[in-house]
Design a protein around this motif. Sequence first.
Motif, PDB file in Angstrom:
ATOM      1  N   LEU A 185       0.817  -1.214   0.000  1.00  0.00           N
ATOM      2  CA  LEU A 185       0.000   0.000   0.000  1.00  0.00           C
ATOM      3  C   LEU A 185       0.852   1.265   0.000  1.00  0.00           C
ATOM      4  O   LEU A 185       0.495   2.259  -0.652  1.00  0.00           O
ATOM      5  CB  LEU A 185      -0.949  -0.015   1.197  1.00  0.00           C
ATOM      6  CG  LEU A 185      -2.050  -1.072   1.145  1.00  0.00           C
ATOM      7  CD1 LEU A 185      -2.871  -1.056   2.427  1.00  0.00           C
ATOM      8  CD2 LEU A 185      -2.939  -0.867  -0.066  1.00  0.00           C
ATOM      9  N   LEU A 186       1.977   1.252   0.702  1.00  0.00           N
ATOM     10  CA  LEU A 186       2.876   2.402   0.675  1.00  0.00           C
ATOM     11  C   LEU A 186       3.446   2.623  -0.723  1.00  0.00           C
ATOM     12  O   LEU A 186       3.600   3.758  -1.171  1.00  0.00           O
ATOM     13  CB  LEU A 186       4.012   2.227   1.683  1.00  0.00           C
ATOM     14  CG  LEU A 186       3.663   2.438   3.151  1.00  0.00           C
ATOM     15  CD1 LEU A 186       4.881   2.131   4.027  1.00  0.00           C
ATOM     16  CD2 LEU A 186       3.186   3.844   3.398  1.00  0.00           C
ATOM     17  N   SER A 187       3.733   1.543  -1.420  1.00  0.00           N
ATOM     18  CA  SER A 187       4.248   1.668  -2.786  1.00  0.00           C
ATOM     19  C   SER A 187       3.181   2.208  -3.731  1.00  0.00           C
ATOM     20  O   SER A 187       3.472   3.026  -4.609  1.00  0.00           O
ATOM     21  CB  SER A 187       4.747   0.316  -3.295  1.00  0.00           C
ATOM     22  OG  SER A 187       5.817  -0.138  -2.526  1.00  0.00           O
ATOM     23  N   ILE A 194       8.932  -8.891   1.471  1.00  0.00           N
ATOM     24  CA  ILE A 194       8.811  -7.435   1.535  1.00  0.00           C
ATOM     25  C   ILE A 194       9.219  -6.830   0.195  1.00  0.00           C
ATOM     26  O   ILE A 194       8.573  -5.918  -0.325  1.00  0.00           O
ATOM     27  CB  ILE A 194       9.687  -6.862   2.680  1.00  0.00           C
ATOM     28  CG1 ILE A 194       9.231  -7.387   4.035  1.00  0.00           C
ATOM     29  CG2 ILE A 194       9.737  -5.347   2.641  1.00  0.00           C
ATOM     30  CD1 ILE A 194       8.002  -6.727   4.582  1.00  0.00           C
ATOM     31  N   PHE A 195      10.301  -7.357  -0.368  1.00  0.00           N
ATOM     32  CA  PHE A 195      10.761  -6.880  -1.666  1.00  0.00           C
ATOM     33  C   PHE A 195       9.695  -7.093  -2.736  1.00  0.00           C
ATOM     34  O   PHE A 195       9.384  -6.193  -3.515  1.00  0.00           O
ATOM     35  CB  PHE A 195      12.056  -7.596  -2.055  1.00  0.00           C
ATOM     36  CG  PHE A 195      12.553  -7.253  -3.428  1.00  0.00           C
ATOM     37  CD1 PHE A 195      13.129  -6.026  -3.670  1.00  0.00           C
ATOM     38  CD2 PHE A 195      12.439  -8.161  -4.461  1.00  0.00           C
ATOM     39  CE1 PHE A 195      13.585  -5.698  -4.950  1.00  0.00           C
ATOM     40  CE2 PHE A 195      12.888  -7.852  -5.730  1.00  0.00           C
ATOM     41  CZ  PHE A 195      13.462  -6.618  -5.969  1.00  0.00           C
ATOM     42  N   ALA A 233       5.329  -5.310  -6.292  1.00  0.00           N
ATOM     43  CA  ALA A 233       3.918  -5.465  -6.677  1.00  0.00           C
ATOM     44  C   ALA A 233       3.147  -4.164  -6.433  1.00  0.00           C
ATOM     45  O   ALA A 233       2.306  -3.777  -7.255  1.00  0.00           O
ATOM     46  CB  ALA A 233       3.287  -6.613  -5.903  1.00  0.00           C
ATOM     47  N   GLY A 234       3.411  -3.487  -5.334  1.00  0.00           N
ATOM     48  CA  GLY A 234       2.733  -2.231  -5.049  1.00  0.00           C
ATOM     49  C   GLY A 234       3.085  -1.146  -6.042  1.00  0.00           C
ATOM     50  O   GLY A 234       2.224  -0.381  -6.472  1.00  0.00           O
ATOM     51  N   GLY A 251       0.334   0.365  -8.432  1.00  0.00           N
ATOM     52  CA  GLY A 251       0.119   1.798  -8.364  1.00  0.00           C
ATOM     53  C   GLY A 251       0.290   2.471  -9.710  1.00  0.00           C
ATOM     54  O   GLY A 251      -0.516   3.316 -10.100  1.00  0.00           O
ATOM     55  N   TYR A 252       1.315   2.098 -10.438  1.00  0.00           N
ATOM     56  CA  TYR A 252       1.541   2.677 -11.761  1.00  0.00           C
ATOM     57  C   TYR A 252       0.417   2.289 -12.709  1.00  0.00           C
ATOM     58  O   TYR A 252      -0.085   3.115 -13.464  1.00  0.00           O
ATOM     59  CB  TYR A 252       2.884   2.202 -12.319  1.00  0.00           C
ATOM     60  CG  TYR A 252       3.245   2.844 -13.630  1.00  0.00           C
ATOM     61  CD1 TYR A 252       3.828   4.095 -13.665  1.00  0.00           C
ATOM     62  CD2 TYR A 252       2.999   2.195 -14.828  1.00  0.00           C
ATOM     63  CE1 TYR A 252       4.169   4.696 -14.864  1.00  0.00           C
ATOM     64  CE2 TYR A 252       3.326   2.779 -16.037  1.00  0.00           C
ATOM     65  CZ  TYR A 252       3.912   4.022 -16.048  1.00  0.00           C
ATOM     66  OH  TYR A 252       4.228   4.609 -17.246  1.00  0.00           O
TER      67      TYR A 252
END
Length: 111
Positions: A10-12, A89-90, A95-96, A100-101
């Motif tokens: 979500l941050l990404s 995490i990576f 994925a985020g 997002g993009y």
Amino acid sequence: MVLSVLVILLLSVLYEALKMGKAVLLRRALLALPRSLSQEALTEPQEGDTDPAQGRWFRYHVGQTLFHVVQVVLGYMVMLAVMSYNAWIFLGAIAGSTLGYFVVYPLLGRG
């Protein structure tokens, strides 16, 4: 573990959305600039003069600055999470960013 991967994802996504928001603000700021570069537009305004375009441009510039600060903070947070050398995490960060993009980029043309 799943919750931390979801938070990074979500941050990404939010990071990508902020990039798009900054681009929209830049476009609006450029449209707020005066169109003519006459000598009157380049001189300093007198004490009683208020140019609405100048005030509008300044507000957009402040908005861009705030977006930039939040974007940098989010970027460093995601970077620190990735530097934990956890593969999940990576993958959540990748994925985020991809999601997002994919979701946000089509909105750029509408802004």
